[in-house]
Design an enzyme around this catalytic site. Sequence first.
Site, PDB file in Angstrom:
ATOM      1  N   GLU A 182       0.663  -1.045   0.099  1.00 36.15           N
ATOM      2  CA  GLU A 182      -0.054  -0.147   0.187  1.00 36.15           C
ATOM      3  C   GLU A 182       0.868   1.365  -0.076  1.00 36.15           C
ATOM      4  OE1 GLU A 182      -2.626  -0.019   3.137  1.00 36.15           O
ATOM      5  OE2 GLU A 182      -3.963  -1.410   2.021  1.00 36.15           O
ATOM      6  N   GLU A 251      -6.930  -7.864  -0.611  1.00 34.20           N
ATOM      7  CA  GLU A 251      -7.654  -7.472   1.168  1.00 34.20           C
ATOM      8  C   GLU A 251      -8.567  -6.972   1.534  1.00 34.20           C
ATOM      9  OE1 GLU A 251      -5.139  -5.089   4.514  1.00 34.20           O
ATOM     10  OE2 GLU A 251      -2.953  -5.994   3.400  1.00 34.20           O
TER      11      GLU A 251
HETATM   12  C1  GAL Z   1      -4.124  -2.939   5.220  1.00 30.20           C
HETATM   13  C2  GAL Z   1      -2.856  -3.016   5.487  1.00 30.20           C
HETATM   14  C3  GAL Z   1      -2.719  -4.146   6.551  1.00 30.20           C
HETATM   15  C4  GAL Z   1      -3.785  -3.357   7.373  1.00 30.20           C
HETATM   16  C5  GAL Z   1      -5.180  -3.234   7.352  1.00 30.20           C
HETATM   17  C6  GAL Z   1      -6.023  -3.015   8.090  1.00 30.20           C
HETATM   18  O1  GAL Z   1      -4.141  -1.038   4.687  1.00 30.20           O
HETATM   19  O2  GAL Z   1      -2.518  -3.292   4.188  1.00 30.20           O
HETATM   20  O3  GAL Z   1      -1.737  -4.647   6.655  1.00 30.20           O
HETATM   21  O4  GAL Z   1      -2.687  -2.531   8.135  1.00 30.20           O
HETATM   22  O5  GAL Z   1      -4.649  -2.311   6.578  1.00 30.20           O
HETATM   23  O6  GAL Z   1      -6.006  -3.662   8.946  1.00 30.20           O
END
Ligand code: GAL
Length: 840
Positions: A182, A251
């Site tokens: 990110e 994600e």
């Molecule tokens: C994203 C990140 C993850 C985790 C998630 C929130 O931005 O890539 O590693 O931090 O947010 O749980």
Amino acid sequence: MGRSQIVLVLVWVMGICASTLWCSTVDYDHRALLIDGKRRVLISGSIHYPRSTPEMWPDLIQKSKDGGLDVIETYVFWNQHEPVRGQYNFEGKNDLVRFIKAVAAAGLYAHLRIGPYACAEWNYGGFPLWLHFLPGIKFRTDNEPFKAEMKRFTAKIVDMMKQEKLYASQGGPIILSQIENEYGNIDPPYGAAGKSYIKWAASMATSLDTGVPWVMCQQADAPDPIINTCNGFYCDQFTPNSNKKPKMWTENWTGWFLSFGGATPHRPVEDIAFAVARFFQRGGTFQNYYMYHGGTNFDRTSGGPFIATSYDYDAPIDEYGIIRQPKWGHLKDLHKAIKLCEEALIATDPEISSPGFKLEVAVYKTGDKCAAFLANDNDKSDATIKFNGNSYQVPAWSVSILPDCKNVVLNTAKVNSASMISSFKTESSIADTSLEESTSGWSWISEPIGISKADSFNKIGLVEQINTTADRSDYLWYSLSVDLQDDGGSQAVLHVQSLGHALHAFINGKLAGSSRGLDSNKRSINVDIPITLVAGKNTIDLLSLTVGLQNYGSFFDIWGAGITGPVILKGLKNGNTVDLSSQKWTYQVGLKGEDLGLSSGSSGEWNSQSTLPTNQPFIWYKTNFAAPTGSNPVAIDFTGMGKGEAWVNGQSIGRFWPTSAAPNGVCSDSCNYRGPYTSNKCQTNCGNPSQTLYHVPRSWLKPDGNILVLFEETGGDPTKISFATKQVASLCAHISDSHLPPVELWNSDTESGKKAGPVLSLECPHKNQVISSIKFASYGTPLGTCGEYYHGHCSSNKAMSIVQKACIGSRSCSVGVSTDTFGDPCKGVPKSLAVEATCT
Ligand code: GAL
């Protein structure tokens, strides 16, 4: 020669694959990842290996497979593996190779997100602290010292995987790898150097020659051949930066993380399923749940500041490894529904049309294959969508999936899966008093207030904390004495400004006040503490604490912590103000008890003779205990304690902080899954401690003679601590006659499809369990929710006996929800069946 022999010889001749196992090629095109040349629809889920134990991994992975996952995703946590530069740790829960092999053993693929920056609510985003001290280093930018270390560690992990033949190209399970994480979300302040850093990271990763594709998430400018992927609650709108790359979602947040001082987040499964279906509807082919099992932030691994020890995440498998229902089950049904569409999905792009306001139809059609998704994006109104000459009722905020463009196999808002209530059962006292001399069963050691260690040092002025402690401990003492001849005996105010994260102020050895930052964004402290001074010499001991190092944001690595000042005595007797900031302070990194290794319980001179001190700050406590019998997961309930860290048989179970409570006013009594989700939309637990229960993995326990050690910072009563085991209290299901038949019964033949009706199914979570009682059964118009069902105005008097007959004594059972089974207690009225059962 048999087919497999031919393949082996070919592979050997071509020299691609040194392993004697299957080797796969992994590539991609515009539609999907290609494994051995075939486009694939892949469902993935995150499990972070150090957030559970090796003993838990096979079960977690199997439950993931049973839930319909094809891929397990994990970050690699640099600071776990290289706590000291050049000294590696791949043991125990850091055994990455064992984890990946467990994934392979279950027949699943792996996605290895090497980073090596992770974020992940993990201490310092996964960076080891020594990295910060390398001369000239600047993190995550075009900086030679940083790039050299990043490359060295990334190459080390890649080599390790290659040596173990874990890449798919070698016959292993790894089909995908991630570099960075990110960065595109936070790169503007890094300017041109950030842009060149990303180009470098891409070519560095590619040069490592893993034989499988690399991804960068949230990186719109990811250079070829790196695939840029999407993270978020919804990713249907996302398009990759090249028509040659597939649409991938790395994600999909299944819930959100818990903070000390925060409420408990929940994301309804109807909304997750909606988001997933929308993604596949709009051309996606790879989707990862973050998290599928969240687990526990043991030791001091939680990031922050203020990330709680539980990383449950409201994931489909809970912190303790128990499936969370109906989340797990509904997503499992969804995965089956999507897989029924796979051949059509991979064959072509969707044809998308809108038959009405916020309605969308997507058709994947080629030759004799056809699959369709009908979406209703309205968050209030249900809709009827006309498609191919038929009418389909599509509830608000839902998607119906038609694997044959004719029959609906699943609607994301109609949950067929049973739900489950699990609860913690408090165990009767398990403190083994026979092993302790004291009657309370506890012994203790006082931690000195202020400077007590030989390695303390003096310095003019206030220091930044992380540069001083290098995160060897949460604690840094700032101490000095002031001589106040004229101001003695007076009330005054101590003003302290700190970058955070928490603070205890002691005046002449007595706790005068404490403060903490609010959250990761508002972590600083600016506090006025009323104090009483004596004439003459006064000791001021300020204890500054970190509670997990920052893990996210531009330049988060240098945001800093600790009392950087000013520190001012105000309102002295003669109206004076004394600024102490530039005085000579004495500093101590960490606690005496930490240096003595008290956490193991074996060293130190533990007191047990006199009365146990309670509700006093700075005490180490120790007890012996027998493990709760049985195999249910174990937790310690820290209600009655203040804040600190705890160890079981020398293994840290993390920071405890049951006095840190969720604020009021940020929770909702009911949670409407319709409409866009945000992390604070469906929170619970307002006004209560954020976390009282702390996981103790079973494998860390012996039947008896276990040692529990606690360090208590603010004051608590350890005799109030109890152990609890987590068990499934009830299984529930409520299925209406308008529910769809189970996905398994779906058949594209309309005639036989029509025959199948809705079915209520129950299954005990553990293999050795059976359904032992039916607490409630009602066919008609039952009302209420799991645990609180009640009969409506109409109910069949046969329901209880029919359900009992079908279910009691079996691990699972299914009952058709129809008048054929129950008769009709009220003609013309829509009916449903609600059941609550227990397993033993
Ligand atoms: C994203 C990140 C993850 C985790 C998630 C929130 O931005 O890539 O590693 O931090 O947010 O749980």
